[in-house]
Design a protein around this motif. Structure first.
Motif, mmCIF file in Angstrom:
data_model
loop_
_atom_site.group_PDB
_atom_site.id
_atom_site.type_symbol
_atom_site.label_atom_id
_atom_site.label_comp_id
_atom_site.label_asym_id
_atom_site.label_seq_id
_atom_site.Cartn_x
_atom_site.Cartn_y
_atom_site.Cartn_z
ATOM 1 N N PHE A 2 -12.987 -4.922 -21.071
ATOM 2 C CA PHE A 2 -13.969 -4.049 -20.424
ATOM 3 C C PHE A 2 -14.625 -3.155 -21.452
ATOM 4 O O PHE A 2 -14.145 -3.010 -22.584
ATOM 5 C CB PHE A 2 -13.292 -3.204 -19.341
ATOM 6 C CG PHE A 2 -12.156 -2.356 -19.866
ATOM 7 C CD1 PHE A 2 -12.375 -1.050 -20.269
ATOM 8 C CD2 PHE A 2 -10.869 -2.867 -19.956
ATOM 9 C CE1 PHE A 2 -11.343 -0.272 -20.762
ATOM 10 C CE2 PHE A 2 -9.827 -2.097 -20.445
ATOM 11 C CZ PHE A 2 -10.060 -0.793 -20.848
ATOM 12 N N ASP A 3 -15.723 -2.551 -21.053
ATOM 13 C CA ASP A 3 -16.456 -1.600 -21.878
ATOM 14 C C ASP A 3 -15.797 -0.234 -21.707
ATOM 15 O O ASP A 3 -15.819 0.352 -20.616
ATOM 16 C CB ASP A 3 -17.914 -1.559 -21.422
ATOM 17 C CG ASP A 3 -18.782 -0.648 -22.285
ATOM 18 O OD1 ASP A 3 -18.205 0.167 -23.040
ATOM 19 O OD2 ASP A 3 -20.008 -0.754 -22.199
ATOM 20 N N GLU A 4 -15.204 0.302 -22.769
ATOM 21 C CA GLU A 4 -14.472 1.561 -22.682
ATOM 22 C C GLU A 4 -15.365 2.718 -22.255
ATOM 23 O O GLU A 4 -14.890 3.704 -21.679
ATOM 24 C CB GLU A 4 -13.796 1.880 -24.020
ATOM 25 C CG GLU A 4 -12.672 0.912 -24.367
ATOM 26 C CD GLU A 4 -11.957 1.298 -25.643
ATOM 27 O OE1 GLU A 4 -12.228 2.406 -26.163
ATOM 28 O OE2 GLU A 4 -11.127 0.510 -26.124
ATOM 29 N N SER A 5 -16.662 2.632 -22.519
ATOM 30 C CA SER A 5 -17.564 3.723 -22.138
ATOM 31 C C SER A 5 -17.770 3.773 -20.622
ATOM 32 O O SER A 5 -18.284 4.761 -20.094
ATOM 33 C CB SER A 5 -18.918 3.562 -22.835
ATOM 34 O OG SER A 5 -19.615 2.428 -22.339
ATOM 35 N N LEU A 6 -17.359 2.719 -19.901
ATOM 36 C CA LEU A 6 -17.512 2.673 -18.451
ATOM 37 C C LEU A 6 -16.207 2.947 -17.720
ATOM 38 O O LEU A 6 -16.107 2.761 -16.508
ATOM 39 C CB LEU A 6 -18.074 1.304 -18.030
ATOM 40 C CG LEU A 6 -19.461 0.960 -18.575
ATOM 41 C CD1 LEU A 6 -19.889 -0.428 -18.117
ATOM 42 C CD2 LEU A 6 -20.491 2.001 -18.155
#
Length: 334
Positions: free
Chosen positions: A113-117
């Motif tokens: 997953f995208d850690e910023s999300l």
């Protein structure tokens, strides 16, 4: 994320649930120092404050309004004949960070997953015995829940912490993480859902319409997140202005678990005469971010041994956290 490239989100539940996490050992300890005081006033080594637990207590606002607060000084200083300083129960919310070397995110094979999300949605804590001011402990970690919500995946990580020497279980943390953009990996007609406990039984919260039993107000400091992060959560969202702006905030925000610490402190101070050992369970649902420097107003309602609470950012009049604290005894004074 540090780069401009976004991670392609994907979830393989079979791989994630089959993974066996390694045990994580660590220690937090009490230090002794030599005193330079005249021998007539001190003839032996003095016990210094338990740095880790004292630093945490300061990070969640203990003695912030009054350095000699009678209900909180024992959290940061050895008072009178007190052998050890007392430990706030939310101190154990730091333990899961040891699973990820302070990144705050556990790498689970099969989940990308995208850690910023990522959003930290909820935290549930069970305390099985008073937390010692110094200990060598071991974390055992597992995936306690995995749910496909279409546009997001809900990941629940359970961390059980035991004393290293005796194996006696101290506490359990269950962290609920929302992974935006990582959902849709199962049949839409039968979305994938796995859990090891009745989630609704833990997270059911209903804020009463009646006047609260008590209200506690705390002024956070502009440097609150910078102080709290020294306890081990180094996510740059809470310290780096550029990272915060990329995430959509005007400046770095306070850690959600720091806000939870403030709320638990309010309950302990209001209904437990400052005794942290009176707490059995803690639950918090993170509703909105907090900016360091804002005033936290925690409203509390007593229902038997359960204290329901709601914390608001006073300047914006917005609820930022809600949950409950289960006490070992019904409060004797309201």
């Amino acid at each position: 994320m540090a780069t401009n490239e976004r991670t392609v989100a994907s979830v393989d539940p079979d791989v994630a649930l089959a993974y066996r996490f390694p045990e994580v050992s660590f220690a937090y300890d009490e230090r002794c120092v030599r005193t330079s005081a005249p021998r007539r006033t001190c003839s032996r080594r003095l016990r210094a404050p338990c740095r880790d637990v004292a630093l945490y207590a300061l990070g969640v606002g203990a003695c912030g309004a009054d350095a000699v607060d009678d209900k909180e000084l024992h959290l940061v200083h050895h008072r009178d004949s007190q052998r050890h300083i007392k430990v706030l129960p939310t101190f154990v919310s730091l333990f899961p960070n040891k699973n990820s070397n302070g990144r705050g995110i556990v790498n689970v094979p099969g989940i990308h997953f995208d850690e910023s999300l990522l959003l930290h949605g909820q935290q549930y804590i069970e305390i099985y015995k008073p937390i010692p001011s110094c200990a060598s402990v071991v974390n055992k970690v597992k995936v306690a829940g995995l749910h496909d919500k279409g546009k997001a995946t809900i990941l629940e990580i359970e961390t059980t912490t035991s004393l290293k020497d005796s194996g006696e279980v101290l506490c359990m943390n269950r962290s609920t993480i929302f992974l935006r953009g990582a959902g849709g990996f199962s049949d839409s007609s039968r979305p994938y859902s796995y859990t090891t406990y009745p989630a609704n039984q833990i997270s059911r919260i209903s804020i009463p319409n009646s006047a609260p039993s008590a209200v506690h107000e705390d002024q956070t400091q502009q440097s609150q997140a910078l102080l709290y992060r020294l306890s081990g959560d180094y996510n740059p969202l809470h310290s780096d202005p550029m990272v915060a702006q990329i995430a959509g905030f005007t400046r770095p925000i306070l850690h959600g678990l720091c806000t939870l610490g403030f709320a638990a402190r309010a309950v302990i101070k209001s209904f437990c005469n400052g005794d942290p050992a009176a707490v059995r369970n803690i639950f918090g649902r993170f509703l909105l971010h907090v900016y360091p420097g804002e005033t936290l107003v925690t409203e509390m309602w007593v229902d038997g041994q359960r204290v329901q609470y709601q914390t608001k950012a006073k300047e914006r009049d917005r609820a930022v956290l809600s949950g409950y604290v289960l006490l070992k005894h019904i409060p004797s004074s309201l």
